[in-house]
Design a protein around this motif. Structure first.
Motif, PDB file in Angstrom:
ATOM      1  N   LEU A  23       0.834  -1.026   0.048  1.00 56.43           N
ATOM      2  CA  LEU A  23      -0.025  -0.059   0.055  1.00 56.43           C
ATOM      3  C   LEU A  23       0.864   1.204   0.039  1.00 56.43           C
ATOM      4  O   LEU A  23       0.581   2.168  -0.707  1.00 56.43           O
ATOM      5  N   SER A  24       1.913   1.137   0.895  1.00 53.58           N
ATOM      6  CA  SER A  24       2.751   2.547   0.757  1.00 53.58           C
ATOM      7  C   SER A  24       3.470   2.694  -0.612  1.00 53.58           C
ATOM      8  O   SER A  24       3.660   3.962  -0.956  1.00 53.58           O
ATOM      9  N   VAL A  25       3.882   1.558  -1.258  1.00 59.82           N
ATOM     10  CA  VAL A  25       4.484   1.624  -2.511  1.00 59.82           C
ATOM     11  C   VAL A  25       3.476   2.224  -3.729  1.00 59.82           C
ATOM     12  O   VAL A  25       3.630   3.278  -4.493  1.00 59.82           O
ATOM     13  N   SER A  26       2.310   1.705  -3.522  1.00 56.69           N
ATOM     14  CA  SER A  26       1.146   2.320  -4.314  1.00 56.69           C
ATOM     15  C   SER A  26       0.990   3.505  -4.147  1.00 56.69           C
ATOM     16  O   SER A  26       0.550   4.302  -5.095  1.00 56.69           O
ATOM     17  N   TRP A  27       0.743   3.991  -2.951  1.00 57.63           N
ATOM     18  CA  TRP A  27       0.343   5.497  -2.557  1.00 57.63           C
ATOM     19  C   TRP A  27       1.464   6.368  -3.090  1.00 57.63           C
ATOM     20  O   TRP A  27       1.007   7.478  -3.530  1.00 57.63           O
ATOM     21  N   ARG A  28       2.771   6.069  -2.888  1.00 57.72           N
ATOM     22  CA  ARG A  28       3.680   6.767  -3.469  1.00 57.72           C
ATOM     23  C   ARG A  28       3.705   6.998  -4.995  1.00 57.72           C
ATOM     24  O   ARG A  28       4.238   7.929  -5.712  1.00 57.72           O
ATOM     25  N   ILE A  29       3.087   5.984  -5.793  1.00 59.16           N
ATOM     26  CA  ILE A  29       3.032   6.015  -7.173  1.00 59.16           C
ATOM     27  C   ILE A  29       1.716   6.825  -7.331  1.00 59.16           C
ATOM     28  O   ILE A  29       1.765   7.437  -8.387  1.00 59.16           O
ATOM     29  N   ILE A  30       0.606   6.460  -6.681  1.00 63.30           N
ATOM     30  CA  ILE A  30      -0.747   7.194  -6.833  1.00 63.30           C
ATOM     31  C   ILE A  30      -0.711   8.799  -6.621  1.00 63.30           C
ATOM     32  O   ILE A  30      -1.171   9.560  -7.351  1.00 63.30           O
ATOM     33  N   LYS A  31       0.282   9.134  -5.790  1.00 59.57           N
ATOM     34  CA  LYS A  31       0.192  10.866  -5.350  1.00 59.57           C
ATOM     35  C   LYS A  31       0.444  11.519  -6.512  1.00 59.57           C
ATOM     36  O   LYS A  31      -0.134  12.613  -6.775  1.00 59.57           O
ATOM     37  N   PRO A  32       1.730  11.381  -7.031  1.00 54.11           N
ATOM     38  CA  PRO A  32       2.124  12.228  -8.133  1.00 54.11           C
ATOM     39  C   PRO A  32       1.033  12.230  -9.489  1.00 54.11           C
ATOM     40  O   PRO A  32       0.780  13.220  -9.913  1.00 54.11           O
ATOM     41  N   LEU A  33       0.449  10.970  -9.394  1.00 53.52           N
ATOM     42  CA  LEU A  33      -0.586  10.783 -10.641  1.00 53.52           C
ATOM     43  C   LEU A  33      -1.863  11.817 -10.413  1.00 53.52           C
ATOM     44  O   LEU A  33      -2.106  12.376 -11.110  1.00 53.52           O
ATOM     45  N   ILE A  34      -2.167  11.840  -8.979  1.00 54.47           N
ATOM     46  CA  ILE A  34      -3.340  12.618  -8.705  1.00 54.47           C
ATOM     47  C   ILE A  34      -2.783  14.322  -8.898  1.00 54.47           C
ATOM     48  O   ILE A  34      -3.598  14.823  -9.474  1.00 54.47           O
ATOM     49  N   ALA A  35      -1.889  14.389  -8.530  1.00 52.73           N
ATOM     50  CA  ALA A  35      -1.295  15.987  -8.694  1.00 52.73           C
ATOM     51  C   ALA A  35      -1.270  16.319 -10.311  1.00 52.73           C
ATOM     52  O   ALA A  35      -1.604  17.351 -10.834  1.00 52.73           O
ATOM     53  N   ILE A  36      -0.640  15.321 -11.055  1.00 50.02           N
ATOM     54  CA  ILE A  36      -0.715  15.794 -12.425  1.00 50.02           C
ATOM     55  C   ILE A  36      -2.080  15.547 -13.135  1.00 50.02           C
ATOM     56  O   ILE A  36      -2.453  16.592 -13.931  1.00 50.02           O
ATOM     57  N   ALA A  37      -3.069  14.745 -12.724  1.00 50.05           N
ATOM     58  CA  ALA A  37      -4.340  14.679 -12.941  1.00 50.05           C
ATOM     59  C   ALA A  37      -4.917  16.082 -12.572  1.00 50.05           C
ATOM     60  O   ALA A  37      -5.838  16.728 -13.519  1.00 50.05           O
ATOM     61  N   LEU A  38      -4.883  16.588 -11.477  1.00 53.08           N
ATOM     62  CA  LEU A  38      -5.595  17.844 -11.236  1.00 53.08           C
ATOM     63  C   LEU A  38      -4.941  19.072 -11.926  1.00 53.08           C
ATOM     64  O   LEU A  38      -5.736  19.875 -12.412  1.00 53.08           O
ATOM     65  N   PHE A  39      -3.642  19.035 -12.245  1.00 51.93           N
ATOM     66  CA  PHE A  39      -3.148  20.027 -13.210  1.00 51.93           C
ATOM     67  C   PHE A  39      -3.476  19.884 -14.648  1.00 51.93           C
ATOM     68  O   PHE A  39      -4.085  20.914 -15.077  1.00 51.93           O
ATOM     69  N   LEU A  40      -3.740  18.745 -15.226  1.00 54.24           N
ATOM     70  CA  LEU A  40      -4.365  18.531 -16.581  1.00 54.24           C
ATOM     71  C   LEU A  40      -5.908  19.034 -16.455  1.00 54.24           C
ATOM     72  O   LEU A  40      -6.328  19.639 -17.429  1.00 54.24           O
ATOM     73  N   GLY A  41      -6.444  18.522 -15.539  1.00 50.37           N
ATOM     74  CA  GLY A  41      -7.807  19.092 -15.460  1.00 50.37           C
ATOM     75  C   GLY A  41      -8.114  20.571 -15.208  1.00 50.37           C
ATOM     76  O   GLY A  41      -9.030  21.001 -15.927  1.00 50.37           O
ATOM     77  N   ILE A  42      -7.243  21.366 -14.372  1.00 46.83           N
ATOM     78  CA  ILE A  42      -7.409  22.615 -14.300  1.00 46.83           C
ATOM     79  C   ILE A  42      -6.934  23.491 -15.711  1.00 46.83           C
ATOM     80  O   ILE A  42      -7.964  24.349 -16.319  1.00 46.83           O
ATOM     81  N   TRP A  43      -5.978  22.646 -16.399  1.00 46.38           N
ATOM     82  CA  TRP A  43      -5.637  23.214 -17.773  1.00 46.38           C
ATOM     83  C   TRP A  43      -6.854  23.029 -19.029  1.00 46.38           C
ATOM     84  O   TRP A  43      -7.017  23.901 -19.725  1.00 46.38           O
ATOM     85  N   GLU A  44      -7.740  22.038 -18.687  1.00 43.20           N
ATOM     86  CA  GLU A  44      -8.634  21.518 -19.608  1.00 43.20           C
ATOM     87  C   GLU A  44      -9.882  22.271 -19.289  1.00 43.20           C
ATOM     88  O   GLU A  44     -10.435  23.306 -20.063  1.00 43.20           O
ATOM     89  N   LEU A  45     -10.002  22.853 -18.120  1.00 43.30           N
ATOM     90  CA  LEU A  45     -11.441  23.547 -17.794  1.00 43.30           C
ATOM     91  C   LEU A  45     -11.149  25.055 -17.497  1.00 43.30           C
ATOM     92  O   LEU A  45     -12.298  25.768 -17.999  1.00 43.30           O
ATOM     93  N   ALA A  46      -9.955  25.432 -17.394  1.00 42.52           N
ATOM     94  CA  ALA A  46      -9.739  26.945 -17.150  1.00 42.52           C
ATOM     95  C   ALA A  46     -10.051  27.857 -18.679  1.00 42.52           C
ATOM     96  O   ALA A  46     -10.902  28.727 -18.706  1.00 42.52           O
ATOM     97  N   PRO A  47      -9.691  27.287 -19.909  1.00 39.28           N
ATOM     98  CA  PRO A  47     -10.197  28.025 -21.080  1.00 39.28           C
ATOM     99  C   PRO A  47     -11.601  27.784 -21.433  1.00 39.28           C
ATOM    100  O   PRO A  47     -12.209  28.804 -21.752  1.00 39.28           O
ATOM    101  N   ARG A  48     -11.962  26.435 -20.976  1.00 38.20           N
ATOM    102  CA  ARG A  48     -13.387  26.390 -21.375  1.00 38.20           C
ATOM    103  C   ARG A  48     -14.481  27.157 -20.481  1.00 38.20           C
ATOM    104  O   ARG A  48     -15.496  27.468 -21.093  1.00 38.20           O
TER     105      ARG A  48
END
Length: 274
Positions: A23-48
Motif C-alpha cells: 500500500l505504501s508503494v502504491s500510494w507513492r505512485i498514486i500521489k504524483p499521478l493525482i497531482a498531474i491529473a489535477l493540473f491537467l484538469g485545471i488546464w482543460e477547464l480554465a479555457p473552457r
C-alpha cells in the motif's frame, strides 16, 4: 532419553506487513499521478470556463490532438532528433571531460591552485550570455550549439565532482592506505564510490541545464529542433503546436532524469535503498 517427538514449526504470518508495504508503494505512485491529473484538469477547464483566453491557452485536449498530429506527420520526430543529437553530444563530451578533471582538482592541490582562478572566472559567466560569442566564433551551425551545451553541462558536473572527492571520509582513505592499496586502487575502491552520489547530482543538474540552454539556442538560430518548433509555431500563431513542443521538452527532461537515476542506482548498489 532423547526426545524424538517432532514439534510443529511456528510460522510467523508476515502478510499484514507485506500488504502495508504494498500500500505504501502504491500510494507513492498514486500521489504524483493525482497531482498531474489535477493540473491537467485545471488546464482543460480554465479555457473552457472563460478563466483564461482560449486563443492563448487552448484546452489540454486541443494541445493533445496537436501533439498526436505532430507525431503522425513526422514533424515532432524530426525536431526531437535534432535536439537530442545536439544535447547528447555536448552532454557526453562534458561528462568525459569534467569528471576526470574534477577528480584531479579535488584530489591534487597543485592542480586546484593552478586551475582554480580560471574556473572561478568562467563558472560565474552564464552560458546564454556567451551565446553570441559562440555564434561569432563557431558559426550558426551545429558546432556552436553543441559547444554551448558542453559549456553549460561541464560546470555542474565539474564542481560536484570536486566537492564529492574532497568530502570523502578521511578515515576511509587512511584505512585503505594502511591496507597498502596503491593510488589507482584507492581511487577505484574508495574515492570514486564515495563520491558517486555527489557526482550524479551534478550530472542531473547538467542534464537539465543542457536542455534549457539548447532550447534557447535553437530559438535564436536553427532550422530544426524543439526550440525552433516552439518559436516557429508562435510566429505562425499555431498555439497548440507551441504547447505541444513545450510538452515534448518536459517529457525529454523526465526521460533524461529517469535514465540518470537508473544509472546512479546501478553504480550505487552498495548504498541502502530507501
Amino acid at each position: 532419553m532423547v526426545d524424538l517427538q517432532v514439534r510443529p514449526q511456528v510460522r510467523v504470518d508476515t502478510s499484514p506487513s507485506r500488504s502495508k508495504r504494498g500500500l505504501s508503494v502504491s500510494w507513492r505512485i498514486i500521489k504524483p499521478l493525482i497531482a498531474i491529473a489535477l493540473f491537467l484538469g485545471i488546464w482543460e477547464l480554465a479555457p473552457r470556463l472563460g478563466l483564461v483566453d482560449e486563443v492563448f491557452l487552448p484546452p489540454f485536449s486541443v494541445v493533445s490532438e496537436a501533439f498526436v498530429e505532430l507525431i503522425v506527420n513526422g514533424q515532432l520526430w524530426e525536431h526531437l532528433a535534432a535536439s537530442l543529437s545536439r544535447a547528447l553530444t555536448g552532454f557526453s563530451i562534458a561528462i568525459v571531460i569534467a569528471i576526470p578533471l574534477g577528480v584531479a582538482i579535488g584530489w591534487y592541490k597543485p592542480v586546484a591552485e593552478f586551475l582554480g582562478p580560471i574556473l572561478e572566472l568562467f563558472r560565474n559567466t552564464a552560458a546564454l550570455a556567451l551565446l553570441p560569442v559562440f555564434i561569432l566564433i563557431l558559426g550558426i551551425g551545429e558546432t556552436s550549439k553543441i559547444a554551448l551545451v558542453l559549456y553549460a553541462s561541464a560546470f555542474p558536473i565539474l564542481l560536484n565532482t570536486i566537492s564529492g572527492v574532497r568530502t570523502v571520509d578521511p578515515l576511509l582513505v587512511k584505512s585503505a592506505r594502511s591496507l597498502g592499496l596503491p593510488a589507482l586502487k584507492l581511487f577505484q575502491k574508495v574515492v570514486l564510490p564515495a563520491a558517486v552520489p555527489t557526482i550524479f547530482t551534478g550530472i542531473r543538474m547538467a542534464a537539465a541545464s543542457s536542455i534549457l540552454v539548447l532550447i534557447a539556442a535553437e530559438m535564436v538560430g536553427a532550422k530544426a529542433g524543439l526550440g525552433y518548433l516552439i518559436t516557429a509555431s508562435q510566429l505562425n500563431f499555431q498555439i497548440p503546436n507551441m504547447y505541444a513542443g513545450i510538452i515534448a521538452i518536459s517529457l525529454v527532461g523526465l526521460t533524461f532524469n529517469g535514465v540518470i537515476v537508473a544509472v546512479e542506482r546501478r553504480f550505487s548498489r552498495w548504498r541502502p535503498q530507501n
